[in-house]
Design a protein around this motif. Sequence first.
Motif, PDB file in Angstrom:
ATOM      1  N   GLN A 210       6.942   4.561  -3.947  1.00 35.95           N
ATOM      2  CA  GLN A 210       7.162   3.830  -4.550  1.00 35.95           C
ATOM      3  C   GLN A 210       6.336   4.161  -5.749  1.00 35.95           C
ATOM      4  O   GLN A 210       5.227   4.357  -5.483  1.00 35.95           O
ATOM      5  CB  GLN A 210       6.840   2.303  -4.399  1.00 35.95           C
ATOM      6  N   ILE A 211       6.477   4.511  -7.428  1.00 32.82           N
ATOM      7  CA  ILE A 211       5.357   4.946  -7.967  1.00 32.82           C
ATOM      8  C   ILE A 211       6.143   4.747  -9.274  1.00 32.82           C
ATOM      9  O   ILE A 211       7.202   4.609  -9.638  1.00 32.82           O
ATOM     10  CB  ILE A 211       6.212   6.636  -7.770  1.00 32.82           C
ATOM     11  N   SER A 212       5.116   4.448 -10.113  1.00 33.66           N
ATOM     12  CA  SER A 212       5.001   4.527 -11.619  1.00 33.66           C
ATOM     13  C   SER A 212       6.097   5.139 -12.794  1.00 33.66           C
ATOM     14  O   SER A 212       6.714   6.538 -12.248  1.00 33.66           O
ATOM     15  CB  SER A 212       4.128   4.426 -12.589  1.00 33.66           C
ATOM     16  N   ILE A 213       6.983   4.549 -13.249  1.00 33.53           N
ATOM     17  CA  ILE A 213       7.785   5.076 -14.176  1.00 33.53           C
ATOM     18  C   ILE A 213       6.724   5.469 -14.906  1.00 33.53           C
ATOM     19  O   ILE A 213       6.518   5.366 -16.290  1.00 33.53           O
ATOM     20  CB  ILE A 213       9.346   4.252 -14.377  1.00 33.53           C
ATOM     21  N   PRO A 214       7.507   7.181 -15.540  1.00 36.10           N
ATOM     22  CA  PRO A 214       6.690   7.913 -16.511  1.00 36.10           C
ATOM     23  C   PRO A 214       7.304   6.625 -18.275  1.00 36.10           C
ATOM     24  O   PRO A 214       8.495   7.386 -18.233  1.00 36.10           O
ATOM     25  CB  PRO A 214       7.259   9.093 -16.478  1.00 36.10           C
TER      26      PRO A 214
ATOM     27  N   ASN B  90       0.097  -0.919   0.431  1.00 32.43           N
ATOM     28  CA  ASN B  90      -0.141  -0.189  -0.271  1.00 32.43           C
ATOM     29  C   ASN B  90       1.215   1.379  -0.177  1.00 32.43           C
ATOM     30  O   ASN B  90       1.593   1.193   1.186  1.00 32.43           O
ATOM     31  CB  ASN B  90      -1.181   0.223   1.039  1.00 32.43           C
ATOM     32  N   PRO B  91       0.481   2.256  -0.921  1.00 38.26           N
ATOM     33  CA  PRO B  91       1.494   3.128  -0.817  1.00 38.26           C
ATOM     34  C   PRO B  91       1.708   4.260   0.022  1.00 38.26           C
ATOM     35  O   PRO B  91       2.319   4.452   0.176  1.00 38.26           O
ATOM     36  CB  PRO B  91       1.064   4.241  -1.976  1.00 38.26           C
ATOM     37  N   GLN B  92       0.107   3.708   0.785  1.00 36.62           N
ATOM     38  CA  GLN B  92       0.822   4.888   2.336  1.00 36.62           C
ATOM     39  C   GLN B  92       1.720   4.665   3.182  1.00 36.62           C
ATOM     40  O   GLN B  92       1.562   4.990   4.499  1.00 36.62           O
ATOM     41  CB  GLN B  92      -0.903   5.348   2.546  1.00 36.62           C
TER      42      GLN B  92
END
Length: 243
Positions: free
Chosen positions: A30-34, A19-21
């Motif tokens: 943790q985020i998606s790579i554009p 869970n990102p939070q």
Amino acid sequence: MNNSKSNNNDGDDAILISNPQHLQAKGIIQISIPPNILNLQHWSSELTRITPLIATLQDNEYAFYRNILEDEPDFPFDDVLHSAIGSAIQRYFGIEDVKKEIRLDDAFCVHYNTEQSDTTCAKHVDPSDITVNLCLEKSEDVKGSMVMFYGTQKLHDLHVEEVHGDDDDGEHHQEKEEENGTSTTFLVDQKEGYATIHWGNHPHEVTPLEAGKRTNVILTYCYTDKSRSDVATRCCYAMSSSS
């Protein structure tokens, strides 16, 4: 929610947090790579290509390692910082201008597969102030090969609702264990197409790969103002599991 106990002996019954939070509350972004800045398939193939020189230096005992800071000048290093990844660094790591306040100190590719005898990386901290871990490739049959972090680090600009959000039983269990001093570890899965961002001094290790393969690029950033950093005096590797 995807917080759950690990069943693959990744260490100390560490809880997998997806869970990102909840990751933010532990000090992890943790985020998606554009997709417009990085062709995952191209770079995972290019960076793991065995050249004659690499063949003389590599064996199958340890994970494949390749320094790319100087060897791959076409890698979109600048584009990474000028994307949502750079925005996340500015928001959560106390940076006002990524172009001026941090510099790329090192960059390398690491590739894990089951032909290697040792697919782990012992507990350590990074020689960086901020680390960006880009997962370029992860086969669907991967088992293991997660990053296990020790303890919690504080991020900037976290609001109460972001940190606590929608708790579940797994998260409550983790909090109780930490209050009792019985658990300080948690696992972060490496998801293809995602960047994991953390403080360089956040202790972590890589758990054994049991099946499949994955390829990551690690970017280590240091403050341009050396007075803000302890990297030069930090002992990064060979940390004992109890440290």
